[in-house]
Design an enzyme around this catalytic site. Structure first.
Site, PDB file in Angstrom:
ATOM      1  N   GLN A  39       0.899  -1.259   0.027  1.00 38.45           N
ATOM      2  CA  GLN A  39       0.055   0.033   0.143  1.00 38.45           C
ATOM      3  C   GLN A  39       0.815   1.388  -0.084  1.00 38.45           C
ATOM      4  OE1 GLN A  39      -2.220  -1.393   3.375  1.00 38.45           O
ATOM      5  NE2 GLN A  39      -0.460  -1.488   4.591  1.00 38.45           N
ATOM      6  N   ASP A  94       0.249   0.631  13.311  1.00 42.11           N
ATOM      7  CA  ASP A  94       0.822   1.869  14.000  1.00 42.11           C
ATOM      8  C   ASP A  94       1.170   1.587  15.574  1.00 42.11           C
ATOM      9  OD1 ASP A  94      -1.793   2.537  15.558  1.00 42.11           O
ATOM     10  OD2 ASP A  94      -2.616   2.393  13.678  1.00 42.11           O
ATOM     11  N   ASP A 145      -0.022 -11.679   6.777  1.00 40.51           N
ATOM     12  CA  ASP A 145      -1.428 -11.525   6.385  1.00 40.51           C
ATOM     13  C   ASP A 145      -1.988 -12.083   7.477  1.00 40.51           C
ATOM     14  OD1 ASP A 145      -3.836 -11.258   5.387  1.00 40.51           O
ATOM     15  OD2 ASP A 145      -3.672 -12.945   3.856  1.00 40.51           O
ATOM     16  N   ASP A 164      -7.866  -4.358  13.888  1.00 47.80           N
ATOM     17  CA  ASP A 164      -7.846  -3.032  13.916  1.00 47.80           C
ATOM     18  C   ASP A 164      -7.059  -2.821  12.477  1.00 47.80           C
ATOM     19  OD1 ASP A 164      -6.754  -0.169  14.231  1.00 47.80           O
ATOM     20  OD2 ASP A 164      -5.430  -0.643  15.591  1.00 47.80           O
ATOM     21  N   THR A 166      -7.435  -1.666   8.320  1.00 48.78           N
ATOM     22  CA  THR A 166      -7.879  -0.601   7.149  1.00 48.78           C
ATOM     23  C   THR A 166      -9.110  -0.759   7.123  1.00 48.78           C
ATOM     24  OG1 THR A 166      -6.482  -2.041   5.725  1.00 48.78           O
ATOM     25  CG2 THR A 166      -5.325  -0.186   6.193  1.00 48.78           C
ATOM     26  N   ASP A 167      -9.766  -0.150   5.903  1.00 50.23           N
ATOM     27  CA  ASP A 167     -11.186  -0.344   5.414  1.00 50.23           C
ATOM     28  C   ASP A 167     -11.312  -1.646   4.564  1.00 50.23           C
ATOM     29  OD1 ASP A 167     -11.594   2.179   6.796  1.00 50.23           O
ATOM     30  OD2 ASP A 167     -11.422   3.418   4.833  1.00 50.23           O
ATOM     31  N   PRO A 171      -5.393  -4.852   0.935  1.00 56.70           N
ATOM     32  CA  PRO A 171      -5.300  -6.101   1.583  1.00 56.70           C
ATOM     33  C   PRO A 171      -6.316  -6.273   2.929  1.00 56.70           C
ATOM     34  CG  PRO A 171      -3.464  -4.421   2.122  1.00 56.70           C
ATOM     35  CD  PRO A 171      -4.280  -3.935   0.721  1.00 56.70           C
TER      36      PRO A 171
END
Ligand code: SAM
Length: 294
Positions: A39, A94, A145, A164, A166-167, A171
């Site tokens: 990404q 993060d 993954d 937690d 991403t939208d 991935p």
């Protein structure tokens, strides 16, 4: 008066096309940009919200308001489980959620599985405060993954799974479907709890309905979506959905909640977050009785 326009060299804008909505933050410059194998990761120096991490054009977090998201994704679920010892975080690169999870003394092991090591390396540089617990001996950071990791994990090997992610694009897409939830259900056993960030109750209600239907189909018979504000996400209103194989919900450990050092979360905020508005109940069937697990 002259109309005011956004100059794209000064403003970062996230488009939420699905809602005909755009969200902008004024910045002093882009501090970092890279295309990882998975990404595009960017960091902006915003005027009002500090450092801002963006992945593939979607806001991930800002220095100013990430505490709300990270606290609400971790503390309600951990304090609903009677004895959370083994925690798995899927995504979360993060490391803000990891930091919150490690505030719980009863947690003995946290495995974080993010597909992209570069997110963590960028967070270490631009959000060092979120990474301050990464070397806690209870924490293990894996870069693979989350879908494949969960499929290979042993039965009943986790007490709490926190997604937690991403939208549900790129991935992150595989983290929002029935087959992934089925693996989570197996890994959690009958007593374990799942929680996943579930987007905006206002503009992503269809996605929340689909997520909840997939969780139910995967064997999570007891669901509860909770809400919190998140100023830098589209609509400013966000949610997380907790899931358990069956009811009733364990009693929420309010006494332990009072011992945590937090900026947003509290025992009273926990209770309030469980109350969802009537339109949400009408769309999902979630009743106010769900909040009786406090
Ligand atoms: N708070 C954020 C939000 O809701 O926008 C999420 C933050 S966190 C940075 C999201 C992480 O999910 C990213 O680091 C990304 O690499 C990770 N991720 C996406 N798909 C994944 C997958 N299939 N397995 C593991 N991690 C994944």
């Amino acid at each position: 008066m002259n109309p005011r326009h956004l100059d794209s060299s000064e403003w970062f804008t996230e488009l939420a096309d699905e809602a005909g909505l755009a969200m902008s933050l004024r910045h002093r410059g882009r501090l970092h940009s890279e295309q990882s194998p998975y990404q595009k990761i960017e960091v902006y120096d915003t005027e009002g919200f500090g450092h801002l991490m963006v992945i593939d054009g979607y806001v991930m977090l800002s220095e100013r308001d990430n505490f709300v998201y990270h606290e609400m994704l971790s503390h309600p679920v951990l304090l609903t489980h009677p004895r959370p010892r083994r925690v798995v975080i899927i995504g979360g690169g993060d490391c803000g959620t990891l930091r919150e999870v490690l505030k719980h003394p009863e947690v003995t092991q946290v495995t974080q599985v993010d597909i992209d090591e570069r997110v963590t390396r960028v967070a270490e540089r631009f959000f060092p405060e979120l990474c301050e617990s990464n070397h806690d001996p209870r924490a293990e950071l894996l870069f693979e993954d989350g879908v494949a990791w969960m499929a290979a994990a042993a039965d009943e090997s986790a007490d709490v799974v926190i997604v937690d992610s991403t939208d549900p694009v790129g991935p992150g897409e595989g983290l929002f479907n029935e087959s992934f939830y089925r693996e989570c259900r197996r890994v959690l056993g009958a007593e374990g709890l799942l929680v996943q960030q579930s987007e905006s109750p206002l503009i992503h209600l269809d996605l929340i309905q689909a997520m909840r239907a997939a969780m139910s189909a995967a064997g999570f018979g007891c669901l509860h979506t909770l809400q919190f504000p998140q100023p830098v996400y589209p609509s400013g209103w966000w949610s997380a959905t907790m899931a358990r194989a069956r009811g009733p919900w364990p009693e929420f450990r309010a006494g332990d909640a009072r011992k945590l050092r937090t900026r947003y979360y509290s025992a009273a905020v926990h209770q309030g977050a469980l109350a969802m508005p009537p339109f949400f109940g009408a769309a999902t069937g979630q009743s106010d009785e769900g909040s009786a697990h406090s």
